[in-house]
Design a protein around this motif. Structure first.
Motif, PDB file in Angstrom:
ATOM      1  N   GLU A  84       0.831  -1.207   0.000  1.00 52.78           N
ATOM      2  CA  GLU A  84       0.000   0.000   0.000  1.00 52.78           C
ATOM      3  C   GLU A  84       0.864   1.255   0.000  1.00 52.78           C
ATOM      4  N   SER A  85       1.987   1.208   0.726  1.00 56.47           N
ATOM      5  CA  SER A  85       2.890   2.356   0.751  1.00 56.47           C
ATOM      6  C   SER A  85       3.491   2.614  -0.625  1.00 56.47           C
ATOM      7  N   MET A  86       3.879   1.540  -1.328  1.00 57.66           N
ATOM      8  CA  MET A  86       4.446   1.715  -2.673  1.00 57.66           C
ATOM      9  C   MET A  86       3.396   2.229  -3.656  1.00 57.66           C
ATOM     10  N   ILE A  87       2.161   1.735  -3.527  1.00 58.29           N
ATOM     11  CA  ILE A  87       1.082   2.243  -4.388  1.00 58.29           C
ATOM     12  C   ILE A  87       0.845   3.721  -4.113  1.00 58.29           C
ATOM     13  N   ASP A  88       0.905   4.107  -2.841  1.00 56.14           N
ATOM     14  CA  ASP A  88       0.713   5.511  -2.483  1.00 56.14           C
ATOM     15  C   ASP A  88       1.851   6.364  -3.046  1.00 56.14           C
ATOM     16  N   VAL A  89       3.078   5.827  -3.049  1.00 55.83           N
ATOM     17  CA  VAL A  89       4.205   6.567  -3.618  1.00 55.83           C
ATOM     18  C   VAL A  89       3.998   6.792  -5.120  1.00 55.83           C
ATOM     19  N   VAL A  90       3.563   5.743  -5.824  1.00 55.20           N
ATOM     20  CA  VAL A  90       3.316   5.881  -7.265  1.00 55.20           C
ATOM     21  C   VAL A  90       2.222   6.905  -7.525  1.00 55.20           C
ATOM     22  N   ARG A  91       1.167   6.877  -6.713  1.00 56.05           N
ATOM     23  CA  ARG A  91       0.076   7.839  -6.896  1.00 56.05           C
ATOM     24  C   ARG A  91       0.559   9.268  -6.653  1.00 56.05           C
ATOM     25  N   LYS A  92       1.364   9.460  -5.608  1.00 57.92           N
ATOM     26  CA  LYS A  92       1.870  10.801  -5.325  1.00 57.92           C
ATOM     27  C   LYS A  92       2.846  11.267  -6.406  1.00 57.92           C
ATOM     28  N   LEU A  93       3.643  10.329  -6.952  1.00 58.00           N
ATOM     29  CA  LEU A  93       4.559  10.700  -8.036  1.00 58.00           C
ATOM     30  C   LEU A  93       3.796  11.107  -9.285  1.00 58.00           C
ATOM     31  N   ALA A  94       2.670  10.444  -9.537  1.00 58.33           N
ATOM     32  CA  ALA A  94       1.856  10.831 -10.688  1.00 58.33           C
ATOM     33  C   ALA A  94       1.311  12.242 -10.524  1.00 58.33           C
ATOM     34  N   VAL A 105      12.983  -0.006  -1.431  1.00 62.48           N
ATOM     35  CA  VAL A 105      14.283   0.647  -1.630  1.00 62.48           C
ATOM     36  C   VAL A 105      14.590   0.775  -3.115  1.00 62.48           C
ATOM     37  N   ALA A 106      14.310  -0.310  -3.867  1.00 58.21           N
ATOM     38  CA  ALA A 106      14.539  -0.259  -5.318  1.00 58.21           C
ATOM     39  C   ALA A 106      13.639   0.780  -5.982  1.00 58.21           C
ATOM     40  N   LEU A 107      12.381   0.876  -5.514  1.00 59.60           N
ATOM     41  CA  LEU A 107      11.466   1.869  -6.074  1.00 59.60           C
ATOM     42  C   LEU A 107      11.981   3.281  -5.835  1.00 59.60           C
ATOM     43  N   ALA A 108      12.483   3.536  -4.624  1.00 57.76           N
ATOM     44  CA  ALA A 108      13.029   4.859  -4.325  1.00 57.76           C
ATOM     45  C   ALA A 108      14.218   5.186  -5.232  1.00 57.76           C
ATOM     46  N   LYS A 109      15.075   4.191  -5.489  1.00 65.09           N
ATOM     47  CA  LYS A 109      16.222   4.414  -6.370  1.00 65.09           C
ATOM     48  C   LYS A 109      15.776   4.642  -7.810  1.00 65.09           C
ATOM     49  N   ALA A 133       0.423   7.659 -14.169  1.00 66.33           N
ATOM     50  CA  ALA A 133      -1.030   7.772 -13.983  1.00 66.33           C
ATOM     51  C   ALA A 133      -1.793   6.833 -14.904  1.00 66.33           C
ATOM     52  N   ASN A 134      -1.173   6.404 -16.004  1.00 68.55           N
ATOM     53  CA  ASN A 134      -1.841   5.523 -16.958  1.00 68.55           C
ATOM     54  C   ASN A 134      -1.579   4.076 -16.580  1.00 68.55           C
ATOM     55  N   ALA A 135      -2.604   3.413 -16.039  1.00 70.46           N
ATOM     56  CA  ALA A 135      -2.466   2.018 -15.620  1.00 70.46           C
ATOM     57  C   ALA A 135      -3.146   1.054 -16.584  1.00 70.46           C
TER      58      ALA A 135
END
Length: 355
Positions: free
Chosen positions: A132-142, A164-168, A190-192
């Motif tokens: 859920e945290s990684m999904i939230d990061v992707v949403r905020k990045l979009a 960690v890999a996602l942050a990098k 944003a395009n899924a």
């Protein structure tokens, strides 16, 4: 508890629930018909009279499943009248077993519930929340491609390693695309609907301030520094990029000895005076820090530099050019390799004052 004993077809002992003894009551022999094949008939065919005016016959309080019947017949006798029977009230043992069964069932249910809660807690903390945290990061990045994603220093579990890999990866995307590629990052995150990358997007016209920096005598310096040229160039780039970043500038291109910096207006900002003032402040800071940099002085303090330019005469010098105007911001190249840049004659004008 012993309820009935029947020896050779005669009742010799009868006990009620209150332990009242009744002996030699022939009528109670009806409770033990010889042709009775199951314990249920013993009770159903037994008279329901009350002894000693007992309000409830004790037979009504005993279930057939609680009776234990023992039959004995001598080997020498082949007549049913030789049989001796005894019926025991086994209700206490059965109720004790039932009570123990209930306790064991409740304990197992509690143990399963406790195990489920522990397992669910582990799944939630180790799997669900990180995902859920990684999904939230992707949403905020979009929504905001410039978002800084903080990764953990060490990863003990696979989900943490993925974070960690996602942050990098996010950091590499932001560095690779720069400010001009923010819309590409946002649009693709944003395009899924599909897995294909939408890189070749239409350009967007915008008004910006453009700064161009060039290291003087770079070719001669490279010949003298040889393998130290990367340290020299990156030291200059660190000064230029940090000074511009602190004044809201966005480094766009690194072309060997040259750097292109862009100052864009914030969303909704109409007055560009602060933007242009920030660009001028950044370049003034670059002039001071390049002239006083101990790192650059140490890197260029080599014999080849002294022979080429004279002992103690070499100084790192940078030319600067600033201009404000319009440009088209967007990707340049193909899906094989793209660069996000700014194209217009106004951008080239910033190169001419520097030259």
């Amino acid at each position: 508890n012993l309820l009935f004993v029947q020896i050779n077809g005669n009742v010799t002992l009868l006990k009620t629930a209150k332990d009242n003894d009744y002996t030699n009551y022939p009528r109670r022999a009806e409770c033990f018909p010889i042709d009775a094949g199951n314990r249920g008939q013993f009770l159903n065919e037994c008279p329901g009279e009350d002894y000693e005016r007992n309000p409830t016959d004790f037979f009504d309080n005993i279930r057939c499943s609680m009776l234990k019947i023992v039959v004995y017949q001598p080997t020498w006798c082949h007549n049913d009248f030789c049989q001796s029977r005894a019926i025991f009230d086994d209700s206490q043992r059965i109720m004790l077993e039932a009570r123990n069964t209930i306790i064991v069932t409740v304990f197992i249910a509690f143990l399963l519930f406790f195990s489920f809660m522990m397992y669910s807690q582990d799944v939630t903390s180790l799997v669900v929340r990180p995902i859920e945290s990684m999904i939230d990061v992707v949403r905020k990045l979009a929504e905001n491609p410039t978002l800084s994603v903080q990764g953990q220093a060490k990863s003990k579990y696979e989900t943490e390693a993925v974070r960690v890999a996602l942050a990098k990866i996010v950091g590499l995307m932001q560095l690779g695309f720069g400010g001009a590629g923010h819309e590409i990052i946002a649009a693709n995150l944003a395009n899924a609907e599909g897995q294909d990358l939408d890189l070749m997007r239409r350009g967007k016209k915008s008004d910006c301030a453009y700064g161009f920096c060039d290291i003087r005598q770079f070719t001669d310096t490279v010949e003298c520094l040889q393998d130290q040229v990367m340290l020299f160039t990156n030291s200059v780039g660190e000064i230029v990029h940090q000074a511009c970043h602190d004044n809201r500038g966005e480094p766009n291109k690194n072309i060997g000895d040259a750097f292109l910096i862009v100052w864009r207006a914030s969303k909704g900002q109409q007055d560009m005076t602060k933007v242009v003032d920030g660009a001028l402040t950044a370049f003034r800071r670059c002039v001071r820090e390049v002239a006083s940099s101990q790192t650059l002085q140490l890197v260029t303090n080599v014999e080849a530099i002294h022979k080429k330019f004279g002992q103690g005469k070499y100084r790192t010098k940078i030319g600067y050019g600033l201009h404000y105007g319009w440009s088209v911001e967007g990707p340049v190249g193909t899906p094989t390799k793209i660069d996000c840049s700014y194209l217009s004659p106004e951008v080239k004008i910033s190169d001419r004052p520097e030259a």
